[in-house]
Design a protein around this motif. Sequence first.
Motif, PDB file in Angstrom:
ATOM      1  N   PRO A  93     -10.553  33.776 -12.760  1.00  0.00           N
ATOM      2  CA  PRO A  93      -9.590  32.739 -13.162  1.00  0.00           C
ATOM      3  C   PRO A  93     -10.292  31.538 -13.801  1.00  0.00           C
ATOM      4  N   LYS A  94     -10.659  31.690 -15.062  1.00  0.00           N
ATOM      5  CA  LYS A  94     -11.419  30.634 -15.735  1.00  0.00           C
ATOM      6  C   LYS A  94     -10.547  29.758 -16.625  1.00  0.00           C
ATOM      7  N   GLY A  95      -9.221  29.914 -16.529  1.00  0.00           N
ATOM      8  CA  GLY A  95      -8.331  29.005 -17.252  1.00  0.00           C
ATOM      9  C   GLY A  95      -7.730  29.594 -18.522  1.00  0.00           C
ATOM     10  N   LEU A  96      -6.645  28.920 -18.965  1.00  0.00           N
ATOM     11  CA  LEU A  96      -5.914  29.375 -20.149  1.00  0.00           C
ATOM     12  C   LEU A  96      -6.791  29.319 -21.405  1.00  0.00           C
ATOM     13  N   GLY A  97      -7.600  28.281 -21.514  1.00  0.00           N
ATOM     14  CA  GLY A  97      -8.476  28.153 -22.687  1.00  0.00           C
ATOM     15  C   GLY A  97      -9.447  29.319 -22.765  1.00  0.00           C
ATOM     16  N   HIS A  98     -10.006  29.689 -21.624  1.00  0.00           N
ATOM     17  CA  HIS A  98     -10.934  30.819 -21.592  1.00  0.00           C
ATOM     18  C   HIS A  98     -10.209  32.111 -21.987  1.00  0.00           C
ATOM     19  N   PHE A 109      -2.130  28.412 -34.338  1.00  0.00           N
ATOM     20  CA  PHE A 109      -3.464  27.822 -34.502  1.00  0.00           C
ATOM     21  C   PHE A 109      -4.150  28.318 -35.769  1.00  0.00           C
ATOM     22  N   SER A 110      -4.970  27.452 -36.351  1.00  0.00           N
ATOM     23  CA  SER A 110      -5.910  27.908 -37.370  1.00  0.00           C
ATOM     24  C   SER A 110      -7.168  28.360 -36.597  1.00  0.00           C
ATOM     25  N   PRO A 111      -8.070  29.118 -37.250  1.00  0.00           N
ATOM     26  CA  PRO A 111      -9.216  29.668 -36.505  1.00  0.00           C
ATOM     27  C   PRO A 111     -10.127  28.594 -35.892  1.00  0.00           C
ATOM     28  N   VAL A 112      -9.970  27.342 -36.286  1.00  0.00           N
ATOM     29  CA  VAL A 112     -10.832  26.276 -35.755  1.00  0.00           C
ATOM     30  C   VAL A 112     -10.635  26.109 -34.239  1.00  0.00           C
ATOM     31  N   ILE A 113      -9.526  26.644 -33.699  1.00  0.00           N
ATOM     32  CA  ILE A 113      -9.299  26.533 -32.255  1.00  0.00           C
ATOM     33  C   ILE A 113     -10.435  27.205 -31.466  1.00  0.00           C
ATOM     34  N   PHE A 114     -11.017  28.260 -32.054  1.00  0.00           N
ATOM     35  CA  PHE A 114     -12.066  28.965 -31.298  1.00  0.00           C
ATOM     36  C   PHE A 114     -13.360  28.155 -31.248  1.00  0.00           C
ATOM     37  N   GLU A 115     -13.593  27.362 -32.305  1.00  0.00           N
ATOM     38  CA  GLU A 115     -14.742  26.448 -32.268  1.00  0.00           C
ATOM     39  C   GLU A 115     -14.484  25.380 -31.193  1.00  0.00           C
ATOM     40  N   ALA A 116     -13.244  24.882 -31.181  1.00  0.00           N
ATOM     41  CA  ALA A 116     -12.888  23.852 -30.185  1.00  0.00           C
ATOM     42  C   ALA A 116     -13.092  24.394 -28.768  1.00  0.00           C
ATOM     43  N   LEU A 117     -12.694  25.632 -28.543  1.00  0.00           N
ATOM     44  CA  LEU A 117     -12.828  26.218 -27.204  1.00  0.00           C
ATOM     45  C   LEU A 117     -14.292  26.373 -26.791  1.00  0.00           C
ATOM     46  N   GLU A 118     -15.172  26.483 -27.796  1.00  0.00           N
ATOM     47  CA  GLU A 118     -16.610  26.555 -27.486  1.00  0.00           C
ATOM     48  C   GLU A 118     -17.185  25.184 -27.162  1.00  0.00           C
ATOM     49  N   ARG A 119     -16.539  24.141 -27.713  1.00  0.00           N
ATOM     50  CA  ARG A 119     -17.090  22.790 -27.563  1.00  0.00           C
ATOM     51  C   ARG A 119     -16.722  22.109 -26.259  1.00  0.00           C
ATOM     52  N   ILE A 120     -15.607  22.531 -25.658  1.00  0.00           N
ATOM     53  CA  ILE A 120     -15.136  21.808 -24.471  1.00  0.00           C
ATOM     54  C   ILE A 120     -15.822  22.317 -23.203  1.00  0.00           C
ATOM     55  N   ARG A 136     -11.609  21.979 -11.783  1.00  0.00           N
ATOM     56  CA  ARG A 136     -11.409  23.234 -11.046  1.00  0.00           C
ATOM     57  C   ARG A 136     -12.185  24.395 -11.659  1.00  0.00           C
ATOM     58  N   GLY A 137     -13.043  24.070 -12.603  1.00  0.00           N
ATOM     59  CA  GLY A 137     -13.867  25.112 -13.226  1.00  0.00           C
ATOM     60  C   GLY A 137     -13.114  25.902 -14.288  1.00  0.00           C
ATOM     61  N   GLU A 138     -11.948  25.376 -14.737  1.00  0.00           N
ATOM     62  CA  GLU A 138     -11.152  26.091 -15.739  1.00  0.00           C
ATOM     63  C   GLU A 138     -11.278  25.445 -17.116  1.00  0.00           C
ATOM     64  N   LEU A 139     -11.302  26.300 -18.124  1.00  0.00           N
ATOM     65  CA  LEU A 139     -11.318  25.821 -19.505  1.00  0.00           C
ATOM     66  C   LEU A 139      -9.861  25.667 -19.949  1.00  0.00           C
ATOM     67  N   TRP A 194      -9.673  18.113 -28.419  1.00  0.00           N
ATOM     68  CA  TRP A 194     -10.909  18.057 -29.214  1.00  0.00           C
ATOM     69  C   TRP A 194     -10.564  18.071 -30.709  1.00  0.00           C
ATOM     70  N   LEU A 195      -9.586  18.916 -31.078  1.00  0.00           N
ATOM     71  CA  LEU A 195      -9.156  18.969 -32.492  1.00  0.00           C
ATOM     72  C   LEU A 195      -8.626  17.606 -32.943  1.00  0.00           C
ATOM     73  N   VAL A 196      -7.837  16.978 -32.067  1.00  0.00           N
ATOM     74  CA  VAL A 196      -7.274  15.657 -32.402  1.00  0.00           C
ATOM     75  C   VAL A 196      -8.411  14.657 -32.604  1.00  0.00           C
ATOM     76  N   ARG A 197      -9.381  14.693 -31.690  1.00  0.00           N
ATOM     77  CA  ARG A 197     -10.518  13.750 -31.783  1.00  0.00           C
ATOM     78  C   ARG A 197     -11.337  13.989 -33.055  1.00  0.00           C
ATOM     79  N   MET A 198     -11.363  15.255 -33.521  1.00  0.00           N
ATOM     80  CA  MET A 198     -12.105  15.597 -34.749  1.00  0.00           C
ATOM     81  C   MET A 198     -11.269  15.319 -35.996  1.00  0.00           C
ATOM     82  N   GLU A 199     -10.117  14.649 -35.781  1.00  0.00           N
ATOM     83  CA  GLU A 199      -9.190  14.287 -36.859  1.00  0.00           C
ATOM     84  C   GLU A 199      -8.646  15.482 -37.614  1.00  0.00           C
TER      85      GLU A 199
END
Length: 301
Positions: free
Chosen positions: A109-114, A217-228, A233-236, A244-249
């Motif tokens: 159970p590593k989270g929805l992002g994972h 999502f555009s494919p950039v979501i997978f880069e975001a998931l690598e960055r966070i 609780r140990g979940e992504l 992260w996408l918002v912060r990257m404008e």
Amino acid sequence: MSSSIISKAIIPAAGLGTRLLPATKAHPKEMLPIGRKPALQYVVEELQAAKIHDILMVTGRRKRSIEDHFDADPPLVTALKQAGNEALLQDLDFLEGRSHFFFTRQSEPKGLGHAVSLGAGFVEDQHCVVALGDSLIAGENPAAPLLAMMQAHVELNAAAMIAVEIVPAEETFRYGIVDVGDRQPTPGEPMVVQDIVEKPPAGTAPSRLAVAARYVFSPVIFEALERIVPDGRGELQLTDAIRWLVRMEQPVYAWLLDPVHKRYDVGNFESYYRAFIDFALADERYGYLVRKYIKSLAYEF
Ligand code: G1P
């Protein structure tokens, strides 16, 4: 670029279903029946109606019945054809046609992002839809919101288009909540997301706009998931990747569901019962019997 370029979807369906024990002890929550169909079949039919035919399901332990349900079953179809049972054949339509189902497992159970990140190789450099397997959209045309979101996503060249719904202030702590600044929420008009936060503590939510289980999502979501990094609780969290996408404008938008489309969450008993009753009442074949029964009960209350 047209929205028909979006042909892939990821359905995360690996959640443990703890809030639905004991029903989910050996049975996936996504396979609990809502009326005559398992919840997940509605999600798949919504995607198919939106012309999305490559579908990756992220499952896990005790979820094997999902693979069985979405596997073609020629002997069953032959038997129903021989018996001339058109009605049941129609209910199995989701297995026909152009759809391809793929499966992968999230073993911990590593989270929805994972869970979503496990779809990176499947999606490659394309745009994709993420539809949570425990949430249904109901209405005359359940695929309409997703079709409109995909269209807007492509037109705006968005990094993310996120369905949202308005929830009571005391329930915001259950959801991802978006901040769209002073913008008046209007259904069907993409709103620029200024911030997003997962399950804010009571009294701290930036709005009542809750993430409603459908994303483009555009494919950039997978880069975001690598960055966070994982949360406490140990979940992504998928929400943190969107932040992260918002912060990257990157252009991230919220899409308010219109009132004729209702979202049902199968994740807890209260909303599960509500979904079951509404779908049973709306059932073309059996709804009138359910209505009759409920009316008879009403005299006893
Ligand atoms: C997930 C998401 C949350 C979203 C919700 C919608 O939470 O993390 O942002 O609002 O789905 O159903 P979960 O319900 O899996 O805890």
